[in-house]
Design a protein around this motif. Structure first.
Motif, PDB file in Angstrom:
ATOM      1  N   ALA A   1      -0.788  -3.804  -4.956  1.00 21.61           N
ATOM      2  CA  ALA A   1      -1.565  -3.729  -3.715  1.00 21.61           C
ATOM      3  C   ALA A   1      -2.657  -4.791  -3.692  1.00 21.61           C
ATOM      4  CB  ALA A   1      -2.156  -2.331  -3.556  1.00 21.61           C
TER       5      ALA A   1
ATOM      6  N   PHE B   1       1.557  -0.713 -10.217  1.00 20.37           N
ATOM      7  CA  PHE B   1       1.352  -0.257  -8.843  1.00 20.37           C
ATOM      8  C   PHE B   1      -0.074  -0.494  -8.368  1.00 20.37           C
ATOM      9  CE2 PHE B   1       5.025   2.231 -10.301  1.00 20.37           C
ATOM     10  CZ  PHE B   1       5.904   1.957  -9.268  1.00 20.37           C
ATOM     11  N   ARG B   2      -1.026  -0.497  -9.286  1.00 21.26           N
ATOM     12  CA  ARG B   2      -2.389  -0.885  -8.905  1.00 21.26           C
ATOM     13  C   ARG B   2      -2.443  -2.377  -8.591  1.00 21.26           C
ATOM     14  NH1 ARG B   2      -6.310   2.957 -10.325  1.00 21.26           N
ATOM     15  NH2 ARG B   2      -5.535   4.627 -11.673  1.00 21.26           N
TER      16      ARG B   2
ATOM     17  N   SER C   1       0.830  -1.208   0.000  1.00 21.08           N
ATOM     18  CA  SER C   1       0.000   0.000   0.000  1.00 21.08           C
ATOM     19  C   SER C   1       0.862   1.254   0.000  1.00 21.08           C
ATOM     20  CB  SER C   1      -0.922  -0.005   1.218  1.00 21.08           C
ATOM     21  OG  SER C   1      -1.779  -1.130   1.200  1.00 21.08           O
TER      22      SER C   1
ATOM     23  N   ARG D   1       4.780  10.127 -10.030  1.00 24.73           N
ATOM     24  CA  ARG D   1       3.920   9.654 -11.118  1.00 24.73           C
ATOM     25  C   ARG D   1       4.186  10.413 -12.419  1.00 24.73           C
ATOM     26  NH1 ARG D   1      -0.516  11.427  -9.293  1.00 24.73           N
ATOM     27  NH2 ARG D   1      -0.940  13.046 -10.835  1.00 24.73           N
TER      28      ARG D   1
ATOM     29  N   LYS E   1      -0.105  -0.938 -15.429  1.00 28.02           N
ATOM     30  CA  LYS E   1      -0.532  -0.495 -14.092  1.00 28.02           C
ATOM     31  C   LYS E   1       0.033  -1.389 -12.979  1.00 28.02           C
ATOM     32  CE  LYS E   1      -4.835   1.575 -15.735  1.00 28.02           C
ATOM     33  NZ  LYS E   1      -4.534   1.407 -17.162  1.00 28.02           N
TER      34      LYS E   1
ATOM     35  N   ARG F   1       2.318   1.741  -3.501  1.00 31.50           N
ATOM     36  CA  ARG F   1       1.307   2.291  -4.407  1.00 31.50           C
ATOM     37  C   ARG F   1       1.069   3.774  -4.130  1.00 31.50           C
ATOM     38  NH1 ARG F   1      -4.750   0.010  -4.199  1.00 31.50           N
ATOM     39  NH2 ARG F   1      -4.509   0.834  -2.093  1.00 31.50           N
TER      40      ARG F   1
ATOM     41  N   CYS G   1       8.018  -2.467 -10.880  1.00 30.96           N
ATOM     42  CA  CYS G   1       7.924  -1.242 -10.076  1.00 30.96           C
ATOM     43  C   CYS G   1       9.300  -0.605  -9.873  1.00 30.96           C
ATOM     44  CB  CYS G   1       7.288  -1.552  -8.724  1.00 30.96           C
ATOM     45  SG  CYS G   1       5.546  -2.003  -8.808  1.00 30.96           S
TER      46      CYS G   1
END
Length: 679
Positions: free
Chosen positions: A214, A210-211, A185, A197, A208, A188, A258
């Motif tokens: 989590a 990072f989505r 979390s 970002r 995506k 993200r 990431c």
């Protein structure tokens, strides 16, 4: 048994007798702290099997084995120690240690700097349920990581029976899974912050990651906790373990993506300026992804005790690093130092002459700078004649210097002493690859060009400042019957710039100020680029409406090209004038000695006292002082700037001896090349 060993056994006995599961929370924590201290510092009481074993096994591990042996032989001590450790495990927040320890609660460098300073000053209390806070008391030394990693598997299994919860088949995973969720979390949230970002590569963000990270962390936690077929969470089936391994593998792939997204931020910073807060946040994001990797190993490993020990050892090293203010600053300013050095290198290339035409241009520019500094010298005497207070005298002297340096910049002249700090980063660029003789010779060529450029700068400054100051002095004598700089000031000059005084110290200090001005110049340009002020000047509606599109574009280009020069010249001028006054306020008798200004002052003294002064020893001691001043102004500023440039690039001079040998050879074969270019 020796007396020392008997005392050690008595200490251990007293320590074991003090183990009380019913004691208060701080008392239990204090007991655990003392137990770890005993492991570190008590004499070895367990008889080793051989001398080789003593050499291979750290003494805390030997003491741990002895402790476990004592507990095995005394059931009451075993029950008390196990009760204390299990109660500590159940009451402290383990997830806080695994998820938060080593990371800053605020994503900025200065907040972390303040936290570390408070941690070094303020004591820590063991009366806490946050295992992260308690950890610094349990393992205060970086060496603890070494003996933790040296614990063998058999000892780890024995230790596990005392530390792990009674329902240890899956309950021990809970804090690790919670920590993974918390860390995911945080990763993200950090990636979604505008500072990161907007600077990440859009191509890497297509899927995506990072989505997903989590959501997947939540799924792994729920899957690991879920009962099989309506049963309890005790144990797990091979199918569930296989699913957990598959999800963990996918999470690792996401973590790698990431990290690549975080690395892409650095590419943006290289091109658009550096913010230490953004660098700090990127590093925090990367470290969190590595922590998730390590915790995943603990959850899915068939031998979790070994993986947990590795995590603890990493946390010990992290605890030691968190106490270091120097490590924090050096790490997060290295990239900024590189940007400062690279921007200075761009400017420094203009100060290096490589042929006769550029050498003559340097002479003309230095002569123009000397003409301006002749006026600066006379204005300094005028400021002194006003008899102002110390601060205002220093302020107006600094304003005089700053205005003169800015005029030199606007007229495209040069001041010799400003060259080294700007050229040093350009020289460091040539040191990246010196594995071949041709590259060594190429670097020596650059050194020759640099020294020759410095010589041209000093010669051009001096050859112009001396006759102009003398002309003004003699002209004033002819017109007004007295020189502008009188006898009293001339005597002061002869006493202040002589080599017999502290001139060498003051000249070296001036070299530091020259270096500092180059850092300020690089920082100012980085700040200008980071905030995109050139783009704002060119396109801001209000500015365009006031100046027009064409003029706004010219102003943007002008300030982008000259902001570092203005910052360097203005900062140097005020440092030369104000810092000595501030130093005297604190009882430090520091002054500045600038080679061109000192030469102008000596010329003014000659104009006041007459040319007969040149036959006195005092004059020649001052001349020697000026020579030393020039050498130290140049060498100190160059050395400091060169070191910063080297360290910012991570360059190690492993070929130092080859460089020195090549320089000596060039000096022997072509000595004139260091002062005059070839045709």
């Amino acid at each position: 048994m020796a007396k020392k060993e008997r005392v050690s056994l008595w200490d251990l006995t007293a320590l074991l007798n003090a183990a009380d599961p019913k004691a208060s929370l701080p008392e239990r924590h204090l007991w655990l702290i003392r137990l770890l201290e005993w492991l570190r510092h008590a004499p070895v009481v367990a008889a080793p099997q051989s001398e080789a074993q003593v050499t291979a096994t750290p003494t805390p591990v030997l003491r741990l084995k002895h402790l476990l042996g004592v507990l095995d032989r005394h059931p009451q001590h075993q029950a008390n120690v196990s009760g204390v450790l299990r109660r500590i495990w159940s009451e402290v927040d383990n997830a806080a240690l695994l998820a938060d320890f080593g990371f800053a609660p605020r994503m900025d460098l200065w907040g972390e700097l303040g936290r570390r300073m408070r941690a070094r000053i303020l004591p820590i209390t063991p009366a806490t349920t946050d295992l992260g806070e308690l950890f610094a008391l349990l393992f205060p030394q970086a060496d603890d990581a070494d003996w933790l990693l040296a614990i063998d598997d058999a000892t780890l299994q024995r230790l596990r029976t005392y530390v792990a919860p009674e329902r240890s088949d899956s309950v021990w995973r809970v804090p690790f899974l919670e920590a993974i969720v918390f860390l995911a979390s945080a990763v993200r949230a950090s990636a979604f912050s505008p500072a990161l970002r907007l600077r990440m590569s859009p191509e890497l963000l297509t899927d995506k990651p990072f989505r997903q990270i989590a959501r997947l962390a939540e799924q792994i936690s729920e899957h690991a906790h879920a009962p099989e077929d309506g049963g309890t969470t005790q144990g797990s089936t091979p199918a569930s373990e296989a699913a957990l391994l598959q999800e963990a593998q996918y999470l690792r792939a996401l973590l790698d993506t990431c990290r690549r997204c975080a690395d892409s931020v650095h590419n943006h910073l290289e091109a658009h300026g550096v913010s230490v807060d953004v660098v700090f946040e990127v590093d925090q994001l990367r470290e969190r992804t590595h922590r998730i990797d390590a915790l995943l190993n603990c959850v899915v490993s068939p031998e979790p005790a070994r993986e947990i020990t590795r995590v603890l050892a990493d946390l010990v090293r992290t605890a030691d690093e968190r106490r270091s203010i120097r490590a924090l600053l050096s790490r997060h300013y290295s990239l900024l130092a590189r940007q400062v050095a690279e921007r200075s290198a761009e400017s420094g290339e203009h100060y290096i002459t490589r042929d006769r035409e550029s050498y003559l241009r340097m002479l003309r520019a230095a002569a123009g700078g000397g003409a301006i500094l002749a006026g600066t010298t006379l204005m300094k005497f005028a400021v002194l004649a006003l008899g102002l207070s110390a601060f205002w005298g220093g302020f107006w002297a600094g304003l005089n210097y700053a205005a003169s340096f800015v005029i030199v910049q606007l007229l495209h002249f040069t001041v010799a002493t400003k060259q080294p700090a700007m050229t040093a980063p350009a020289m460091a660029e040539k040191l990246t690859e010196l594995n071949q003789d041709e590259r060594i010779e190429g670097f020596v060529d650059e050194v020759v060009h640099l020294i020759r450029s410095q010589a041209a700068g000093i010669f051009g400054n001096v050859v112009m400042v001396v006759p102009l100051v003398l002309a003004v002095q003699l002209g004033a004598q002819a017109v007004f019957g007295a020189p502008l700089v009188g006898h009293k000031d001339a005597v002061h000059v002869l006493e202040s710039i002589t080599l017999l005084g502290p001139t060498v110290l003051f000249a070296a200090f001036t070299g530091v100020l020259l270096f500092a001005s180059s850092l300020i110049a690089g920082w100012a340009e980085n700040w200008f680029v980071w905030h995109r002020l050139d783009s704002a000047i060119a396109w801001n509606p209000r500015i365009v409406a006031r100046l027009g599109a064409a003029r706004s574009a010219r102003w943007a280009a002008y300030w982008r090209a000259n902001i570092s020069g203005f910052a360097s010249n203005i900062s140097l001028g005020f440092m030369l004038g104000v810092i000595p006054v501030v130093a005297i306020f604190f009882g430090l008798p520091i002054e500045v000695r600038h080679v061109t200004l000192s030469t102008g002052q000596l010329a003014a003294a000659v104009g006041s006292e007459g040319f007969a002064l040149m036959g006195q020893s005092a004059f020649w001691w001052c001349a020697a002082g000026i020579a030393a001043t020039g050498a130290l102004n140049l060498s100190v500023s160059f050395f400091l700037a060169f070191r910063v440039a080297l360290r910012s690039r991570g360059i190690r001079l492993t070929d130092r001896s080859r460089i020195y040998r090549a320089l000596r050879s060039r000096l022997w074969r072509q000595p004139l090349s260091f002062v005059w270019p070839k045709a």
